[in-house]
Design a protein around this motif. Structure first.
Motif, PDB file in Angstrom:
ATOM      1  N   SER A  67       0.789  -1.163   0.090  1.00  0.00           N
ATOM      2  CA  SER A  67       0.040  -0.124   0.120  1.00  0.00           C
ATOM      3  C   SER A  67       0.950   1.143  -0.020  1.00  0.00           C
ATOM      4  N   TYR A  68       0.625   2.255  -0.683  1.00  0.00           N
ATOM      5  CA  TYR A  68       1.261   3.717  -0.779  1.00  0.00           C
ATOM      6  C   TYR A  68       0.372   4.655  -0.551  1.00  0.00           C
ATOM      7  N   LEU A  69       0.710   5.546   0.597  1.00  0.00           N
ATOM      8  CA  LEU A  69       0.265   6.586   0.800  1.00  0.00           C
ATOM      9  C   LEU A  69       1.043   7.840   0.537  1.00  0.00           C
ATOM     10  N   PHE A  70       0.687   8.872  -0.572  1.00  0.00           N
ATOM     11  CA  PHE A  70       1.339   9.725  -0.931  1.00  0.00           C
ATOM     12  C   PHE A  70       1.136  11.090   0.050  1.00  0.00           C
ATOM     13  N   GLN A  71       1.563  12.217  -0.330  1.00  0.00           N
ATOM     14  CA  GLN A  71       1.430  13.490   0.125  1.00  0.00           C
ATOM     15  C   GLN A  71       0.109  14.186  -0.217  1.00  0.00           C
ATOM     16  N   GLU A  72      -0.320  13.635  -1.371  1.00  0.00           N
ATOM     17  CA  GLU A  72      -1.765  14.108  -1.895  1.00  0.00           C
ATOM     18  C   GLU A  72      -2.633  12.831  -2.018  1.00  0.00           C
ATOM     19  N   GLU A  73      -3.742  13.301  -1.711  1.00  0.00           N
ATOM     20  CA  GLU A  73      -4.729  12.154  -1.552  1.00  0.00           C
ATOM     21  C   GLU A  73      -5.130  11.319  -2.680  1.00  0.00           C
ATOM     22  N   ARG A  74      -4.851  11.695  -4.126  1.00  0.00           N
ATOM     23  CA  ARG A  74      -4.895  10.928  -5.322  1.00  0.00           C
ATOM     24  C   ARG A  74      -6.389  10.288  -5.347  1.00  0.00           C
ATOM     25  N   LEU A  75      -7.425  10.913  -5.170  1.00  0.00           N
ATOM     26  CA  LEU A  75      -8.594  10.291  -5.191  1.00  0.00           C
ATOM     27  C   LEU A  75      -9.278  10.519  -6.536  1.00  0.00           C
ATOM     28  N   LYS A 128     -10.762  14.173   3.107  1.00  0.00           N
ATOM     29  CA  LYS A 128     -10.105  13.466   1.919  1.00  0.00           C
ATOM     30  C   LYS A 128      -8.732  12.842   2.597  1.00  0.00           C
ATOM     31  N   ARG A 129      -8.064  13.424   3.609  1.00  0.00           N
ATOM     32  CA  ARG A 129      -7.015  12.689   3.966  1.00  0.00           C
ATOM     33  C   ARG A 129      -7.406  11.285   4.870  1.00  0.00           C
ATOM     34  N   ARG A 130      -8.604  11.405   5.525  1.00  0.00           N
ATOM     35  CA  ARG A 130      -8.758  10.274   6.175  1.00  0.00           C
ATOM     36  C   ARG A 130      -9.361   9.126   5.236  1.00  0.00           C
ATOM     37  N   LEU A 131      -9.809   9.592   4.071  1.00  0.00           N
ATOM     38  CA  LEU A 131     -10.352   8.630   3.105  1.00  0.00           C
ATOM     39  C   LEU A 131      -8.874   7.972   2.235  1.00  0.00           C
ATOM     40  N   ALA A 132      -7.919   8.657   2.093  1.00  0.00           N
ATOM     41  CA  ALA A 132      -6.758   8.249   1.422  1.00  0.00           C
ATOM     42  C   ALA A 132      -6.096   7.259   2.582  1.00  0.00           C
ATOM     43  N   LEU A 133      -6.138   7.625   3.720  1.00  0.00           N
ATOM     44  CA  LEU A 133      -5.469   6.826   4.885  1.00  0.00           C
ATOM     45  C   LEU A 133      -6.324   5.486   4.880  1.00  0.00           C
ATOM     46  N   LEU A 134      -7.677   5.659   4.712  1.00  0.00           N
ATOM     47  CA  LEU A 134      -8.485   4.375   4.990  1.00  0.00           C
ATOM     48  C   LEU A 134      -7.977   3.530   3.771  1.00  0.00           C
ATOM     49  N   ARG A 135      -7.994   3.983   2.546  1.00  0.00           N
ATOM     50  CA  ARG A 135      -7.817   3.262   1.254  1.00  0.00           C
ATOM     51  C   ARG A 135      -6.646   2.544   1.583  1.00  0.00           C
ATOM     52  N   ALA A 136      -5.472   3.080   1.992  1.00  0.00           N
ATOM     53  CA  ALA A 136      -4.149   2.483   2.306  1.00  0.00           C
ATOM     54  C   ALA A 136      -4.386   1.165   3.124  1.00  0.00           C
ATOM     55  N   PHE A 137      -5.090   1.219   3.991  1.00  0.00           N
ATOM     56  CA  PHE A 137      -5.376   0.217   5.129  1.00  0.00           C
ATOM     57  C   PHE A 137      -6.230  -0.813   4.678  1.00  0.00           C
ATOM     58  N   LEU A 138      -7.512  -0.297   3.793  1.00  0.00           N
ATOM     59  CA  LEU A 138      -8.065  -1.506   3.447  1.00  0.00           C
ATOM     60  C   LEU A 138      -7.464  -2.390   2.468  1.00  0.00           C
ATOM     61  N   TYR A 139      -6.664  -2.070   1.810  1.00  0.00           N
ATOM     62  CA  TYR A 139      -5.874  -2.672   0.802  1.00  0.00           C
ATOM     63  C   TYR A 139      -5.193  -3.848   1.619  1.00  0.00           C
ATOM     64  N   PRO A 140      -5.408  -5.162   1.337  1.00  0.00           N
ATOM     65  CA  PRO A 140      -4.571  -6.091   2.437  1.00  0.00           C
ATOM     66  C   PRO A 140      -3.335  -6.293   2.061  1.00  0.00           C
ATOM     67  N   SER A 141      -2.546  -5.326   2.263  1.00  0.00           N
ATOM     68  CA  SER A 141      -1.137  -5.631   2.122  1.00  0.00           C
ATOM     69  C   SER A 141      -0.211  -5.800   3.560  1.00  0.00           C
ATOM     70  N   LYS A 142       0.809  -6.202   3.459  1.00  0.00           N
ATOM     71  CA  LYS A 142       1.858  -6.387   4.792  1.00  0.00           C
ATOM     72  C   LYS A 142       2.342  -5.433   4.967  1.00  0.00           C
TER      73      LYS A 142
END
Length: 237
Positions: A67-75, A128-142
């Motif tokens: 999972s990759y969380l960038f400076q921008e939300e990239r939604l 938007k930041r919370r949504l981007a953070l959630l997206r990173a955690f929802l993807y089942p990566s290690k």
């Protein structure tokens, strides 16, 4: 395992960014990279994410999904909040009902319940930041890679985001590698802090913070001493 061994990297004919770079990150811990501006920290993250390859040396990366969380939300503004999350889950879960349950539960966990039919441009910056953070955690990566994810936020929003990140991580202890320019942020979040040199980038100091997050404050003597040490190490930047 995520380990760099004698890795060299440069862009075209530019000077080496990494020269015989060696570092092993700690599994299921929060690893923070601190270094001068434009030294190659984002390049290091891109090497981890396999979007670029080193010229020589070895990167032993046993993590299949990242999972990759960038400076921008990239939604994606043209689709709803729900579809932004569903898009990244479709490659993992075939069952639409299972995806729906995961998404609805996730939105509730980051205080975005009721926004599934909204579009990103209807959300506030914090949402938007919370949504981007959630997206990173929802993807089942290690493995979660983060490139200055809390940059540009005012102090209250930033603290809320940090607290949310730590809560999500506590429930899903992935290996995290993140870049930060903010010493207070690093000292609040990280289990390990890697202080880097100027180009070509190499490790000059590793700091281990054993104090649990819930008991950690910036006014604790151990944290104050770590901050002083980092400032001393980086005063020539």
């Amino acid at each position: 395992m995520l380990k760099f061994t004698n890795v060299n990297f440069s862009y075209d004919k530019h000077p080496l960014i990494l020269h015989k770079f060696n570092l092993q990150f700690v599994d299921q811990k929060i690893n923070c990279i601190i270094g001068p501006s434009a030294v190659g920290k984002s390049t290091l993250l891109n090497l981890i994410a396999r979007t670029i390859k080193p010229q020589s040396g070895e990167i032993n990366n046993s993590y299949r999904n990242i999972s990759y969380l960038f400076q921008e939300e990239r939604l994606i503004n043209e689709i709803t909040v729900f579809k932004n999350l569903d898009l990244i889950l479709k490659s993992v879960y075939d069952n639409p009902e299972k995806r729906r349950k995961i998404i609805m539960s996730g939105l509730k966990s980051v205080k975005l319940a009721g926004t599934s039919d909204w579009y990103p441009d209807q959300l506030s910056g914090s949402m938007k930041r919370r949504l981007a953070l959630l997206r990173a955690f929802l993807y089942p990566s290690k493995l979660l890679v983060m490139d200055e994810p809390f940059t540009g936020l005012d102090i209250n929003v930033k603290q809320n985001m940090v607290n949310l990140f730590l809560r999500l991580w506590k429930n899903d202890k992935r290996t995290v590698v993140f870049v930060s320019h903010d010493l207070d942020e690093a000292l609040t979040v990280a289990n390990y802090i890697y202080v880097m040199s100027t180009k070509p980038m190499h490790l000059i100091r590793t700091l281990t913070i054993n104090k649990p997050h819930r008991k950690r404050t910036l006014y604790h003597n151990e944290i104050i001493n770590f901050k002083k040490e980092i400032i001393q190490l980086t005063k020539t930047w």
